[in-house]
Enzyme design. Structure first.
Site, PDB file in Angstrom:
ATOM      1  N   ASN A  53     -28.899  26.232  22.702  1.00 52.75           N
ATOM      2  CA  ASN A  53     -28.128  26.876  21.700  1.00 52.75           C
ATOM      3  C   ASN A  53     -28.757  28.221  21.527  1.00 52.75           C
ATOM      4  O   ASN A  53     -29.944  28.823  21.918  1.00 52.75           O
ATOM      5  CB  ASN A  53     -28.537  26.252  20.231  1.00 52.75           C
ATOM      6  CG  ASN A  53     -29.816  26.052  19.897  1.00 52.75           C
ATOM      7  OD1 ASN A  53     -30.730  25.754  20.554  1.00 52.75           O
ATOM      8  ND2 ASN A  53     -30.256  26.002  18.674  1.00 52.75           N
ATOM      9  N   ILE A  54     -27.877  29.162  21.193  1.00 56.56           N
ATOM     10  CA  ILE A  54     -28.068  30.696  21.501  1.00 56.56           C
ATOM     11  C   ILE A  54     -27.358  31.365  19.969  1.00 56.56           C
ATOM     12  O   ILE A  54     -26.447  31.276  19.960  1.00 56.56           O
ATOM     13  CB  ILE A  54     -27.236  31.274  22.426  1.00 56.56           C
ATOM     14  CG1 ILE A  54     -28.028  30.725  23.850  1.00 56.56           C
ATOM     15  CG2 ILE A  54     -27.345  32.801  22.685  1.00 56.56           C
ATOM     16  CD1 ILE A  54     -26.944  30.920  25.047  1.00 56.56           C
ATOM     17  N   GLU A  55     -28.672  31.625  19.095  1.00 53.39           N
ATOM     18  CA  GLU A  55     -27.981  32.096  18.015  1.00 53.39           C
ATOM     19  C   GLU A  55     -27.986  33.592  17.699  1.00 53.39           C
ATOM     20  O   GLU A  55     -27.956  34.207  18.763  1.00 53.39           O
ATOM     21  CB  GLU A  55     -29.069  31.516  16.979  1.00 53.39           C
ATOM     22  CG  GLU A  55     -29.232  29.922  16.597  1.00 53.39           C
ATOM     23  CD  GLU A  55     -30.100  29.227  15.659  1.00 53.39           C
ATOM     24  OE1 GLU A  55     -30.916  30.225  15.122  1.00 53.39           O
ATOM     25  OE2 GLU A  55     -30.062  28.187  15.377  1.00 53.39           O
ATOM     26  N   CYS A  64     -23.865  26.419  20.248  1.00 56.45           N
ATOM     27  CA  CYS A  64     -24.654  25.215  20.470  1.00 56.45           C
ATOM     28  C   CYS A  64     -25.061  24.830  21.942  1.00 56.45           C
ATOM     29  O   CYS A  64     -24.250  25.129  23.060  1.00 56.45           O
ATOM     30  CB  CYS A  64     -23.863  24.042  20.165  1.00 56.45           C
ATOM     31  SG  CYS A  64     -23.550  24.061  18.112  1.00 56.45           S
ATOM     32  N   GLU A  66     -24.527  22.372  23.751  1.00 56.03           N
ATOM     33  CA  GLU A  66     -23.487  21.435  24.393  1.00 56.03           C
ATOM     34  C   GLU A  66     -22.347  22.344  25.004  1.00 56.03           C
ATOM     35  O   GLU A  66     -21.949  22.249  26.060  1.00 56.03           O
ATOM     36  CB  GLU A  66     -22.923  20.418  23.710  1.00 56.03           C
ATOM     37  CG  GLU A  66     -23.789  19.323  22.916  1.00 56.03           C
ATOM     38  CD  GLU A  66     -24.405  19.765  21.780  1.00 56.03           C
ATOM     39  OE1 GLU A  66     -24.673  21.128  21.514  1.00 56.03           O
ATOM     40  OE2 GLU A  66     -24.610  18.965  20.990  1.00 56.03           O
ATOM     41  N   CYS A 101     -22.339  18.466  17.027  1.00 57.80           N
ATOM     42  CA  CYS A 101     -21.411  19.033  15.902  1.00 57.80           C
ATOM     43  C   CYS A 101     -19.812  18.750  16.110  1.00 57.80           C
ATOM     44  O   CYS A 101     -19.468  18.593  17.351  1.00 57.80           O
ATOM     45  CB  CYS A 101     -21.595  20.534  15.505  1.00 57.80           C
ATOM     46  SG  CYS A 101     -20.627  21.630  16.653  1.00 57.80           S
ATOM     47  N   CYS A 104     -18.362  20.814  19.134  1.00 55.94           N
ATOM     48  CA  CYS A 104     -18.660  20.652  20.134  1.00 55.94           C
ATOM     49  C   CYS A 104     -17.817  19.524  20.702  1.00 55.94           C
ATOM     50  O   CYS A 104     -17.178  19.194  21.951  1.00 55.94           O
ATOM     51  CB  CYS A 104     -20.104  20.435  20.555  1.00 55.94           C
ATOM     52  SG  CYS A 104     -21.191  21.985  20.317  1.00 55.94           S
TER      53      CYS A 104
HETATM   54  N1  THU Z   1     -26.977  22.704  17.311  1.00 54.63           N
HETATM   55  C1  THU Z   1     -26.745  22.519  18.863  1.00 54.63           C
HETATM   56  O1  THU Z   1     -26.949  23.587  19.732  1.00 54.63           O
HETATM   57  N2  THU Z   1     -26.267  21.274  18.949  1.00 54.63           N
HETATM   58  C2  THU Z   1     -26.040  20.237  18.208  1.00 54.63           C
HETATM   59  O2  THU Z   1     -25.819  19.210  18.345  1.00 54.63           O
HETATM   60  C3  THU Z   1     -26.430  20.556  16.893  1.00 54.63           C
HETATM   61  C4  THU Z   1     -26.706  21.839  16.186  1.00 54.63           C
HETATM   62  C5  THU Z   1     -27.664  24.223  17.249  1.00 54.63           C
HETATM   63  C6  THU Z   1     -26.913  25.077  16.365  1.00 54.63           C
HETATM   64  C7  THU Z   1     -27.955  25.905  15.710  1.00 54.63           C
HETATM   65  O3  THU Z   1     -28.497  26.832  16.618  1.00 54.63           O
HETATM   66  C8  THU Z   1     -29.165  24.859  15.402  1.00 54.63           C
HETATM   67  O4  THU Z   1     -28.792  23.841  16.297  1.00 54.63           O
HETATM   68  C9  THU Z   1     -29.022  24.400  13.966  1.00 54.63           C
HETATM   69  O5  THU Z   1     -27.845  24.055  13.636  1.00 54.63           O
END
Ligand code: THU
Length: 147
Positions: A53-55, A64, A66, A101, A104
């Site tokens: 995940n890259i915020e 996310c 995935e 989510c 995804c």
């Molecule tokens: N996130 C994912 O990368 N994959 C998931 O299956 C659930 C959520 C990330 C999004 C965000 O960066 C962090 O987790 C919290 O929601």
């Protein structure tokens, strides 16, 4: 093909896939949620694509793990997939199974056959749950609906 047979087909790659997903958490950029997610996407040709995940400070552009894995694969010409392993949890460690989510799941439905694509939620090499995409995302809207 029934779920047991689908699992059998990828079973020999499973430890490697789970380790890759867990390792990908190290590359996670999650300064806001502090929730690190890693993914390992298995293509039908045997290649594995990692993702994390890259915020973003603006929150909305966050991606996310995935989708990172899917977009890496598709951008390199790969569009046929067998399974994805997802490992997520707070910085301290993985406590629970981390499910994908809705966005995804929709991206998975774009490229994967829902009855045969496996979504594996892993805490460790020993502890994991296996679902088909259709179990997690029934009645989805997909390219098939557009004819
Ligand atoms: N996130 C994912 O990368 N994959 C998931 O299956 C659930 C959520 C990330 C999004 C965000 O960066 C962090 O987790 C919290 O929601």
């Amino acid at each position: 093909m029934e779920k047991g047979k689908l699992i059998e087909k990828i079973e020999n790659r499973l430890p490697e896939l789970i380790e890759k997903a867990i390792d990908m958490r190290n590359y996670s950029y999650a300064p806001y949620s502090k929730f690190r997610v890693g993914a390992a996407l298995l293509a039908k040709d045997g290649k594995i694509f990692g993702g994390c995940n890259i915020e973003n400070a603006a929150y909305g552009p966050s991606n996310c793990a995935e989708r990172t894995a899917f977009f890496k694969a598709v951008s390199e010409g790969v569009q046929d997939f067998s399974a994805i392993v997802i490992a997520g949890g707070p910085e301290e460690g993985i406590r629970d199974f981390c499910a994908p989510c809705g966005v995804c799941r929709q991206v998975m439905a774009e490229f994967c056959e829902a009855d045969s694509f496996l979504v594996i939620l892993a805490k460790s090499v020993e502890e994991y749950e296996v679902y088909t995409l259709s179990e997690l995302f029934p009645k989805s809207f997909s390219p098939r609906d557009l004819g």
